[in-house]
Design a protein around this motif. Structure first.
Motif, PDB file in Angstrom:
ATOM      1  N   VAL A  75      42.391  40.207  10.850  1.00 57.26           N
ATOM      2  CA  VAL A  75      42.334  40.344   9.390  1.00 57.26           C
ATOM      3  C   VAL A  75      42.818  41.747   9.057  1.00 57.26           C
ATOM      4  N   ARG A  76      43.812  41.818   8.188  1.00 62.27           N
ATOM      5  CA  ARG A  76      44.437  43.095   7.842  1.00 62.27           C
ATOM      6  C   ARG A  76      44.023  43.510   6.440  1.00 62.27           C
ATOM      7  N   TYR A  77      43.605  44.765   6.282  1.00 64.60           N
ATOM      8  CA  TYR A  77      43.376  45.325   4.943  1.00 64.60           C
ATOM      9  C   TYR A  77      44.508  46.316   4.686  1.00 64.60           C
ATOM     10  N   PRO A 147      39.687  42.175  14.324  1.00 58.49           N
ATOM     11  CA  PRO A 147      40.218  43.319  13.569  1.00 58.49           C
ATOM     12  C   PRO A 147      41.734  43.423  13.674  1.00 58.49           C
ATOM     13  N   ASP A 148      42.324  44.036  12.677  1.00 63.52           N
ATOM     14  CA  ASP A 148      43.754  44.369  12.692  1.00 63.52           C
ATOM     15  C   ASP A 148      43.889  45.665  11.891  1.00 63.52           C
ATOM     16  N   LEU A 149      45.087  45.946  11.438  1.00 64.23           N
ATOM     17  CA  LEU A 149      45.342  47.153  10.658  1.00 64.23           C
ATOM     18  C   LEU A 149      44.319  47.285   9.512  1.00 64.23           C
ATOM     19  N   GLY A 150      43.648  48.433   9.442  1.00 66.05           N
ATOM     20  CA  GLY A 150      42.732  48.698   8.326  1.00 66.05           C
ATOM     21  C   GLY A 150      41.348  48.090   8.459  1.00 66.05           C
ATOM     22  N   THR A 151      41.104  47.343   9.528  1.00 65.80           N
ATOM     23  CA  THR A 151      39.752  46.787   9.771  1.00 65.80           C
ATOM     24  C   THR A 151      39.308  47.209  11.172  1.00 65.80           C
ATOM     25  N   GLY A 186      34.992  47.057  26.497  1.00 69.13           N
ATOM     26  CA  GLY A 186      36.441  47.100  26.743  1.00 69.13           C
ATOM     27  C   GLY A 186      37.290  46.517  25.628  1.00 69.13           C
ATOM     28  N   ARG A 187      36.696  45.870  24.604  1.00 63.45           N
ATOM     29  CA  ARG A 187      37.524  45.254  23.558  1.00 63.45           C
ATOM     30  C   ARG A 187      38.218  46.296  22.706  1.00 63.45           C
ATOM     31  N   GLU A 188      37.466  47.381  22.361  1.00 63.56           N
ATOM     32  CA  GLU A 188      38.060  48.353  21.449  1.00 63.56           C
ATOM     33  C   GLU A 188      39.332  48.970  22.044  1.00 63.56           C
ATOM     34  N   ALA A 190      41.195  47.567  24.343  1.00 61.96           N
ATOM     35  CA  ALA A 190      41.982  46.558  25.066  1.00 61.96           C
ATOM     36  C   ALA A 190      43.470  46.537  24.710  1.00 61.96           C
ATOM     37  N   THR A 191      43.792  46.643  23.413  1.00 62.29           N
ATOM     38  CA  THR A 191      45.210  46.537  23.043  1.00 62.29           C
ATOM     39  C   THR A 191      45.973  47.733  23.625  1.00 62.29           C
ATOM     40  N   GLY A 192      45.399  48.929  23.448  1.00 63.14           N
ATOM     41  CA  GLY A 192      46.043  50.132  23.989  1.00 63.14           C
ATOM     42  C   GLY A 192      46.098  50.101  25.514  1.00 63.14           C
ATOM     43  N   GLY A 219      51.533  56.022  15.007  1.00 65.04           N
ATOM     44  CA  GLY A 219      50.233  55.395  14.696  1.00 65.04           C
ATOM     45  C   GLY A 219      49.201  55.929  15.657  1.00 65.04           C
ATOM     46  N   PHE A 220      48.081  56.419  15.110  1.00 65.29           N
ATOM     47  CA  PHE A 220      47.031  56.964  15.977  1.00 65.29           C
ATOM     48  C   PHE A 220      45.711  56.322  15.575  1.00 65.29           C
ATOM     49  N   GLY A 221      45.764  55.003  15.308  1.00 65.39           N
ATOM     50  CA  GLY A 221      44.562  54.244  14.976  1.00 65.39           C
ATOM     51  C   GLY A 221      44.002  53.616  16.232  1.00 65.39           C
ATOM     52  N   ASN A 222      43.458  52.423  16.098  1.00 67.47           N
ATOM     53  CA  ASN A 222      42.855  51.782  17.273  1.00 67.47           C
ATOM     54  C   ASN A 222      43.874  51.665  18.405  1.00 67.47           C
ATOM     55  N   VAL A 223      45.006  51.044  18.138  1.00 67.11           N
ATOM     56  CA  VAL A 223      45.970  50.759  19.201  1.00 67.11           C
ATOM     57  C   VAL A 223      46.645  52.041  19.692  1.00 67.11           C
ATOM     58  N   GLY A 224      47.189  52.829  18.747  1.00 62.24           N
ATOM     59  CA  GLY A 224      47.946  54.020  19.113  1.00 62.24           C
ATOM     60  C   GLY A 224      47.109  55.057  19.834  1.00 62.24           C
ATOM     61  N   GLY A 243      50.246  59.635  12.091  1.00 59.66           N
ATOM     62  CA  GLY A 243      49.438  58.748  11.265  1.00 59.66           C
ATOM     63  C   GLY A 243      50.215  58.508   9.988  1.00 59.66           C
ATOM     64  N   VAL A 244      49.565  57.903   8.995  1.00 55.44           N
ATOM     65  CA  VAL A 244      50.279  57.567   7.764  1.00 55.44           C
ATOM     66  C   VAL A 244      50.829  58.816   7.059  1.00 55.44           C
ATOM     67  N   ASP A 245      50.166  59.974   7.234  1.00 48.80           N
ATOM     68  CA  ASP A 245      50.596  61.199   6.544  1.00 48.80           C
ATOM     69  C   ASP A 245      51.604  62.040   7.320  1.00 48.80           C
ATOM     70  N   ALA A 294      53.161  51.920  17.016  1.00 46.87           N
ATOM     71  CA  ALA A 294      51.810  51.321  17.059  1.00 46.87           C
ATOM     72  C   ALA A 294      51.144  51.419  15.690  1.00 46.87           C
ATOM     73  N   ALA A 295      51.963  51.338  14.620  1.00 44.85           N
ATOM     74  CA  ALA A 295      51.388  51.480  13.270  1.00 44.85           C
ATOM     75  C   ALA A 295      51.604  50.207  12.457  1.00 44.85           C
ATOM     76  N   ILE A 296      52.770  50.118  11.807  1.00 44.37           N
ATOM     77  CA  ILE A 296      52.997  49.004  10.872  1.00 44.37           C
ATOM     78  C   ILE A 296      54.317  48.293  11.179  1.00 44.37           C
ATOM     79  N   ASP A 297      54.602  47.243  10.399  1.00 38.62           N
ATOM     80  CA  ASP A 297      55.818  46.442  10.591  1.00 38.62           C
ATOM     81  C   ASP A 297      57.064  47.161  10.048  1.00 38.62           C
ATOM     82  N   ALA A 317      52.751  47.746  17.852  1.00 40.23           N
ATOM     83  CA  ALA A 317      52.488  47.173  16.518  1.00 40.23           C
ATOM     84  C   ALA A 317      53.093  45.781  16.468  1.00 40.23           C
ATOM     85  N   ASN A 318      52.718  45.010  15.466  1.00 44.27           N
ATOM     86  CA  ASN A 318      53.344  43.717  15.245  1.00 44.27           C
ATOM     87  C   ASN A 318      54.598  43.888  14.401  1.00 44.27           C
ATOM     88  N   HIS A 319      55.691  43.318  14.885  1.00 41.20           N
ATOM     89  CA  HIS A 319      56.964  43.275  14.175  1.00 41.20           C
ATOM     90  C   HIS A 319      57.456  44.648  13.672  1.00 41.20           C
TER      91      HIS A 319
HETATM   92  P1  NAD Z   1      44.531  50.996  12.545  1.00 44.58           P
HETATM   93  O1  NAD Z   1      44.286  50.762  11.108  1.00 44.58           O
HETATM   94  O2  NAD Z   1      43.405  51.272  13.463  1.00 44.58           O
HETATM   95  O3  NAD Z   1      45.579  52.198  12.740  1.00 44.58           O
HETATM   96  C1  NAD Z   1      46.820  52.242  12.088  1.00 44.58           C
HETATM   97  C2  NAD Z   1      47.485  53.587  12.341  1.00 44.58           C
HETATM   98  O4  NAD Z   1      48.792  53.564  11.758  1.00 44.58           O
HETATM   99  C3  NAD Z   1      46.750  54.767  11.705  1.00 44.58           C
HETATM  100  O5  NAD Z   1      46.914  55.906  12.517  1.00 44.58           O
HETATM  101  C4  NAD Z   1      47.506  54.949  10.389  1.00 44.58           C
HETATM  102  O6  NAD Z   1      47.390  56.269   9.881  1.00 44.58           O
HETATM  103  C5  NAD Z   1      48.909  54.624  10.829  1.00 44.58           C
HETATM  104  N1  NAD Z   1      49.777  54.195   9.733  1.00 44.58           N
HETATM  105  C6  NAD Z   1      49.451  53.371   8.697  1.00 44.58           C
HETATM  106  N2  NAD Z   1      50.502  53.238   7.872  1.00 44.58           N
HETATM  107  C7  NAD Z   1      51.495  53.969   8.394  1.00 44.58           C
HETATM  108  C8  NAD Z   1      52.831  54.255   7.997  1.00 44.58           C
HETATM  109  N3  NAD Z   1      53.322  53.747   6.853  1.00 44.58           N
HETATM  110  N4  NAD Z   1      53.586  55.055   8.796  1.00 44.58           N
HETATM  111  C9  NAD Z   1      53.075  55.572   9.931  1.00 44.58           C
HETATM  112  N5  NAD Z   1      51.818  55.358  10.346  1.00 44.58           N
HETATM  113  C10 NAD Z   1      51.049  54.570   9.589  1.00 44.58           C
HETATM  114  O7  NAD Z   1      45.368  49.696  13.029  1.00 44.58           O
HETATM  115  P2  NAD Z   1      45.508  49.127  14.511  1.00 44.58           P
HETATM  116  O8  NAD Z   1      44.450  48.105  14.721  1.00 44.58           O
HETATM  117  O9  NAD Z   1      45.709  50.245  15.471  1.00 44.58           O
HETATM  118  O10 NAD Z   1      46.877  48.301  14.365  1.00 44.58           O
HETATM  119  C11 NAD Z   1      48.152  48.929  14.509  1.00 44.58           C
HETATM  120  C12 NAD Z   1      49.215  47.855  14.780  1.00 44.58           C
HETATM  121  O11 NAD Z   1      48.863  47.137  15.978  1.00 44.58           O
HETATM  122  C13 NAD Z   1      49.350  46.780  13.699  1.00 44.58           C
HETATM  123  O12 NAD Z   1      50.704  46.368  13.658  1.00 44.58           O
HETATM  124  C14 NAD Z   1      48.497  45.641  14.227  1.00 44.58           C
HETATM  125  O13 NAD Z   1      48.901  44.389  13.705  1.00 44.58           O
HETATM  126  C15 NAD Z   1      48.796  45.753  15.707  1.00 44.58           C
HETATM  127  N6  NAD Z   1      47.788  45.138  16.583  1.00 44.58           N
HETATM  128  C16 NAD Z   1      46.485  45.541  16.562  1.00 44.58           C
HETATM  129  C17 NAD Z   1      45.576  44.974  17.439  1.00 44.58           C
HETATM  130  C18 NAD Z   1      44.145  45.425  17.524  1.00 44.58           C
HETATM  131  O14 NAD Z   1      43.466  45.013  18.471  1.00 44.58           O
HETATM  132  N7  NAD Z   1      43.648  46.268  16.634  1.00 44.58           N
HETATM  133  C19 NAD Z   1      45.993  43.963  18.314  1.00 44.58           C
HETATM  134  C20 NAD Z   1      47.329  43.568  18.312  1.00 44.58           C
HETATM  135  C21 NAD Z   1      48.217  44.179  17.449  1.00 44.58           C
END
Ligand code: NAD
Length: 416
Positions: A75-77, A147-151, A186-188, A190-192, A219-224, A243-245, A294-297, A317-319
């Motif tokens: 689920v993406r927010y 979880p996905d982006l933003g969750t 290990g889930r948190e 796992a993707t990374g 991207g330096f969120g969950n995956v990155g 990150g986004v900034d 590892a951020a967005i599409d 990241a996806n796509h």
């Molecule tokens: P997240 O919300 O934990 O982290 C997202 C990161 O990307 C943050 O560092 C954010 O600042 C950065 N970001 C957001 N918008 C951006 C932009 N416009 N430019 C550059 N950076 C930006 O999300 P996540 O769960 O790490 O997911 C990241 C990607 O991995 C997504 O494409 C998601 O679909 C994919 N993914 C996630 C999982 C998972 O287990 N969480 C699994 C498979 C795929």
């Protein structure tokens, strides 16, 4: 070919699908059935904000294909999470779960919201209302969000609680929960971790020494952050992350543990003094050995594909790469390991979490990581073998294997 910027994420994923369907010789009817989502739901998500006003958000759940098992997908927010994007991501989940051979179909959910603008209480209320509005479509043996982006794990705990208020205690309704709520060790990570496993394995085939290899992570969120941390612990040199900034760059390698502490304190990577500030665009174009979006599409398009210098791209990241950019890069000799392979570690350990919930039995983290590695490497070797034997890219091979498995399940079920 149409300019891909005129296409939606869903159309673009279907270009990859059609390419595989052509080689597999699928009939028009089967193609149509496999391309279009099985079921889609759009819901209103009204939330009482902390200031007493009501704000109305829009949410989606798309169930793309369930031939191989219950629907599964995050689920993406995100403010731009529209129906076309969610459809495209749901379709990717169908091919991904088939590629890594999990007994799942593909789904995705989304709410059009910027979670950074909401308080924790507002996010809790939004998540509950969204869950209540899709509750009739999901179930532990029907559709299991994650979880996905933003969750994150907290979002999943709220979803599980909202669902449980109607159906009774049901930990298997979502994966990626906090460990205390039935989540898997290990889930948190796992993707990374899956990304890091694939890098080690692909590096052997490509003759790349990962010790000191220069890695760029967008991207330096969950995956990155997990991918960067594990690759750093494995001896790679992480020269830039963002990150986004915006991002930070240090040719000698960033101190990733320190950067993680910095992000935990400040909420981002901007302002970190262990490197120079760079933009996301500059980051993608850095001279490096491996690029990990590892951020967005849609971050690598025909506009910047020719400026990418990395010889190897791991799509965490996806796509992140449009079909046109994929063609430019592949023809230019860049090796791309595609999203449906590279980021499958998340859904693999989600599957382990779900099975643990159904059996009410917990695995040790070492077992989770070992089984994850086995699953990821098996899929990688299948992709590599097909790519070599047919002279096609890793993406083409991945889609072929995924689509073929779904077709087989459709035939065996005989439901059409
Ligand atoms: P997240 O919300 O934990 O982290 C997202 C990161 O990307 C943050 O560092 C954010 O600042 C950065 N970001 C957001 N918008 C951006 C932009 N416009 N430019 C550059 N950076 C930006 O999300 P996540 O769960 O790490 O997911 C990241 C990607 O991995 C997504 O494409 C998601 O679909 C994919 N993914 C996630 C999982 C998972 O287990 N969480 C699994 C498979 C795929």
């Amino acid at each position: 070919m149409l300019k891909t910027r005129e296409l939606s994420t869903f159309d673009e994923v279907n270009l990859f699908f059609d390419d595989a369907a052509d080689r597999l010789g699928l009939t028009d009817g089967l193609r149509e059935m496999l391309k279009r989502p099985w079921r889609e739901l759009q819901v209103q998500v009204p939330v009482r904000m902390d200031d007493g006003e009501i704000q109305v958000f829009t949410g989606f759940r798309v169930q793309h294909n369930g031939a191989r098992g219950p629907y599964k997908g995050g689920v993406r927010y995100h403010p731009e999470a529209d129906l076309e994007e969610v459809r495209g991501l749901a379709s990717l989940m169908t091919w991904k779960t088939a590629l890594v051979d999990l007994p799942y179909g593909g789904a995705k959910g989304g709410v059009q919201v910027d979670p950074a603008q909401l308080s924790q209480n507002e996010l809790n209320r939004l998540t509950r209302r969204y869950t209540q509005n899709i509750e009739h479509l999901i179930a532990p043996n029907r559709d299991i969000p994650a979880p996905d982006l933003g969750t994150n794990a907290q979002t999943m705990a709220w979803m599980m609680d909202a669902y449980g208020q109607i159906h009774g205690h049901s930990p298997a309704i979502v994966t990626g929960k906090p460990v205390e709520m039935g989540g898997s060790l290990g889930r948190e990570a796992a993707t990374g971790r899956g990304v890091a496993f694939l890098l080690q394995e692909a590096a052997k085939d490509l003759g790349l020494d990962t010790e000191g290899a220069r890695i760029v992570v967008q991207g330096f969120g969950n995956v990155g952050s997990w991918a960067a941390r594990i690759m750093y612990d494995n001896g790679c040199r992480i020269i830039a992350v963002s990150g986004v900034d915006g991002g930070v760059f240090n040719a000698g390698g960033l101190d990733i543990p320190r950067l993680q502490d910095f992000q935990n304190m400040t909420g981002g990577v901007s302002g970190f003094t262990g490197g120079e500030q760079i933009s996301n665009r500059e980051l993608l174009e850095l001279d490096c050995d491996v690029l990990v979006p590892a951020a967005i599409d849609n971050v690598i398009t025909e506009d910047n594909a020719n400026s990418i210098k990395a010889p190897l791209i791991l799509e965490a990241a996806n796509h992140p790469i449009t079909p046109e950019a994929d063609r430019i890069l592949s023809e230019g000799g860049v090796t791309i390991l595609p999203d449906i392979l590279v980021n499958a570690g998340g859904v693999v350990v989600s599957y382990f979490e779900w099975t643990q919930n159904l059996q009410e039995f917990h695995w040790e983290e070492s077992r989770v990581n070992e089984e994850l590695k086995k699953t990821m490497l098996r899929a990688y070797h299948e992709v590599r073998a097909r790519s070599t034997s047919e002279g096609i890219t890793h993406r083409q091979a991945s889609f072929e294997i995924g689509v073929q498995r779904v077709v087989r399940a459709v035939e065996l079920r005989g439901f059409v």
